[in-house]
Design a protein around this motif. Sequence first.
Motif, PDB file in Angstrom:
ATOM      1  N   ASP A 208    -104.743   2.139  25.788  1.00  0.00           N
ATOM      2  CA  ASP A 208    -104.676   0.656  26.047  1.00  0.00           C
ATOM      3  C   ASP A 208    -105.798  -0.195  25.199  1.00  0.00           C
ATOM      4  N   GLY A 209    -106.147   0.319  23.902  1.00  0.00           N
ATOM      5  CA  GLY A 209    -106.842  -0.224  22.851  1.00  0.00           C
ATOM      6  C   GLY A 209    -108.329  -0.296  23.085  1.00  0.00           C
ATOM      7  N   SER A 210    -108.781  -0.128  24.099  1.00  0.00           N
ATOM      8  CA  SER A 210    -110.293   0.086  24.511  1.00  0.00           C
ATOM      9  C   SER A 210    -110.663   1.484  24.096  1.00  0.00           C
ATOM     10  N   LEU A 211    -112.296   1.205  23.930  1.00  0.00           N
ATOM     11  CA  LEU A 211    -112.941   2.525  23.512  1.00  0.00           C
ATOM     12  C   LEU A 211    -112.983   3.431  24.596  1.00  0.00           C
ATOM     13  N   GLU A 212    -113.187   2.978  25.612  1.00  0.00           N
ATOM     14  CA  GLU A 212    -112.926   4.035  26.767  1.00  0.00           C
ATOM     15  C   GLU A 212    -111.529   4.759  26.778  1.00  0.00           C
ATOM     16  N   GLY A 213    -110.472   3.990  26.627  1.00  0.00           N
ATOM     17  CA  GLY A 213    -109.062   4.727  26.417  1.00  0.00           C
ATOM     18  C   GLY A 213    -109.124   5.644  25.368  1.00  0.00           C
ATOM     19  N   LEU A 214    -109.719   5.209  23.957  1.00  0.00           N
ATOM     20  CA  LEU A 214    -109.728   6.160  23.056  1.00  0.00           C
ATOM     21  C   LEU A 214    -110.420   7.621  23.307  1.00  0.00           C
ATOM     22  N   LEU A 215    -111.410   7.408  23.871  1.00  0.00           N
ATOM     23  CA  LEU A 215    -112.164   8.774  24.199  1.00  0.00           C
ATOM     24  C   LEU A 215    -111.521   9.411  25.324  1.00  0.00           C
ATOM     25  N   CYS A 216    -110.799   8.766  26.129  1.00  0.00           N
ATOM     26  CA  CYS A 216    -109.882   9.331  27.087  1.00  0.00           C
ATOM     27  C   CYS A 216    -109.018  10.215  26.297  1.00  0.00           C
ATOM     28  N   ALA A 217    -108.422   9.598  25.333  1.00  0.00           N
ATOM     29  CA  ALA A 217    -107.438  10.518  24.476  1.00  0.00           C
ATOM     30  C   ALA A 217    -108.089  11.703  23.960  1.00  0.00           C
ATOM     31  N   VAL A 218    -109.201  11.603  23.622  1.00  0.00           N
ATOM     32  CA  VAL A 218    -109.829  12.727  22.952  1.00  0.00           C
ATOM     33  C   VAL A 218    -110.023  13.836  24.138  1.00  0.00           C
TER      34      VAL A 218
ATOM     35  N   LEU B 258    -101.805   8.850  17.506  1.00  0.00           N
ATOM     36  CA  LEU B 258    -102.469   7.899  18.357  1.00  0.00           C
ATOM     37  C   LEU B 258    -102.005   6.743  18.206  1.00  0.00           C
ATOM     38  N   VAL B 259    -101.505   5.761  18.981  1.00  0.00           N
ATOM     39  CA  VAL B 259    -101.134   4.473  19.014  1.00  0.00           C
ATOM     40  C   VAL B 259    -101.707   3.482  20.041  1.00  0.00           C
ATOM     41  N   SER B 260    -101.892   2.386  19.921  1.00  0.00           N
ATOM     42  CA  SER B 260    -102.070   1.490  20.962  1.00  0.00           C
ATOM     43  C   SER B 260    -100.916   0.825  21.469  1.00  0.00           C
TER      44      SER B 260
ATOM     45  N   ARG C 176    -118.169  11.550  29.372  1.00  0.00           N
ATOM     46  CA  ARG C 176    -118.213  12.850  29.046  1.00  0.00           C
ATOM     47  C   ARG C 176    -117.814  13.157  27.441  1.00  0.00           C
ATOM     48  N   VAL C 177    -117.074  12.431  26.888  1.00  0.00           N
ATOM     49  CA  VAL C 177    -116.755  12.656  25.372  1.00  0.00           C
ATOM     50  C   VAL C 177    -117.827  11.852  24.779  1.00  0.00           C
ATOM     51  N   TRP C 178    -118.321  10.680  25.119  1.00  0.00           N
ATOM     52  CA  TRP C 178    -119.252  10.150  24.381  1.00  0.00           C
ATOM     53  C   TRP C 178    -120.555  10.740  24.507  1.00  0.00           C
ATOM     54  N   LYS C 179    -120.985  11.262  25.530  1.00  0.00           N
ATOM     55  CA  LYS C 179    -122.286  12.015  25.600  1.00  0.00           C
ATOM     56  C   LYS C 179    -122.027  13.026  24.828  1.00  0.00           C
ATOM     57  N   GLY C 180    -120.814  13.894  24.568  1.00  0.00           N
ATOM     58  CA  GLY C 180    -120.729  15.100  23.971  1.00  0.00           C
ATOM     59  C   GLY C 180    -120.880  14.681  22.374  1.00  0.00           C
ATOM     60  N   LEU C 181    -120.396  13.494  22.003  1.00  0.00           N
ATOM     61  CA  LEU C 181    -120.665  13.067  20.523  1.00  0.00           C
ATOM     62  C   LEU C 181    -121.805  12.683  20.379  1.00  0.00           C
TER      63      LEU C 181
ATOM     64  N   PHE D 141    -110.232   8.739  16.942  1.00  0.00           N
ATOM     65  CA  PHE D 141    -109.724  10.137  17.264  1.00  0.00           C
ATOM     66  C   PHE D 141    -109.720  11.228  16.463  1.00  0.00           C
ATOM     67  N   GLU D 142    -109.349  11.224  15.259  1.00  0.00           N
ATOM     68  CA  GLU D 142    -109.363  12.689  14.546  1.00  0.00           C
ATOM     69  C   GLU D 142    -110.680  13.000  14.245  1.00  0.00           C
ATOM     70  N   PHE D 143    -111.565  12.041  14.016  1.00  0.00           N
ATOM     71  CA  PHE D 143    -112.781  12.381  13.632  1.00  0.00           C
ATOM     72  C   PHE D 143    -113.628  13.148  14.748  1.00  0.00           C
ATOM     73  N   ALA D 144    -113.499  12.355  15.884  1.00  0.00           N
ATOM     74  CA  ALA D 144    -113.919  12.955  17.275  1.00  0.00           C
ATOM     75  C   ALA D 144    -113.621  14.410  17.495  1.00  0.00           C
ATOM     76  N   CYS D 145    -112.287  14.766  17.337  1.00  0.00           N
ATOM     77  CA  CYS D 145    -111.700  15.919  17.596  1.00  0.00           C
ATOM     78  C   CYS D 145    -112.228  16.836  16.664  1.00  0.00           C
ATOM     79  N   TYR D 146    -112.135  16.484  15.413  1.00  0.00           N
ATOM     80  CA  TYR D 146    -112.965  17.385  14.156  1.00  0.00           C
ATOM     81  C   TYR D 146    -114.386  17.648  14.527  1.00  0.00           C
ATOM     82  N   ILE D 147    -114.953  16.760  14.913  1.00  0.00           N
ATOM     83  CA  ILE D 147    -116.516  17.104  15.145  1.00  0.00           C
ATOM     84  C   ILE D 147    -116.760  18.137  16.326  1.00  0.00           C
ATOM     85  N   PHE D 148    -115.810  17.954  17.213  1.00  0.00           N
ATOM     86  CA  PHE D 148    -116.192  18.958  18.498  1.00  0.00           C
ATOM     87  C   PHE D 148    -115.497  20.364  18.177  1.00  0.00           C
TER      88      PHE D 148
END
Length: 254
Positions: free
Chosen positions: A7-17, A30-32, A56-61, A89-96
């Motif tokens: 949906d374009g929100s940060l919360e939505g992006l983290l949920c995609a991760v 990934l697309v809005s 959960r994703v944000w705390k993990g990061l 999105f790709e950076f978060a997946c890479y870091i985890f």
Amino acid sequence: METYVFDGSLEGLLCAVFEWFERKPGPVRLVSKAAFQPDAFSVHLDIFSEERKADRVWKGLQSKLPKGWIRRLYCTYLAETEQAYTAVFEFACYIFSADPGAENNYGNPYVLAISQTAIKVEREKHRMEAFIRFQQTADGIFYCGIDPDFNVLPLIMTHFKNRYADQQWIIYDINRKYGLFYDLEKVEEIKMEFNGQQNLLKPSAAALSDKEGLYAVLWKDYFKSANIVARKNTKLHVQHVPKRYWKYLTEKQQ
């Protein structure tokens, strides 16, 4: 390749991760929702924002990245481009998925993209802090309309709250149609209704305080008296104060 639509929100992006690690579908796009164009030959998944998953994703990061990189990640999101969303999105997946310290691997294209995009957003933030000029309205509130390249309101909020703590003010992003209102105690996000005839960057004389015209004249006179004509360097001046910001500056108005 499967497409994730959020949906374009940060919360939505983290949920995609979160969904990517939950489902492990391989490479995804990934697309809005605003940019998504469905077709009959591709598969897409609608990502629904859920606070629990996003937290959960944000705390993990936060546990894996220094604070400076968390800010870079957030600044990149605020760039509000499809490329920036993909980079986050790709950076978060890479870091985890990678070993500790992976954020220093500038050979990774998304690490580099996060770093470069964050610099651009931070630069816009600093310019907004430097070039914003308030005008006092008839009801005593100081107003400024802006149209920055990036969504920097969340980044400049603390600066203006601390600097102008003794006056009520509104900073309104006319492109994103929301603003910040400080009521001497707290800063709130607001939306305002305007008619099509109003200039949101420059309110009409009727909407301004009777003294606003005098303030503008005094400021222009001060600027002229402080200016040293013999040392004028237009090229250097434009380098530090790009012309696209002149519309905010009282001293540049005729």
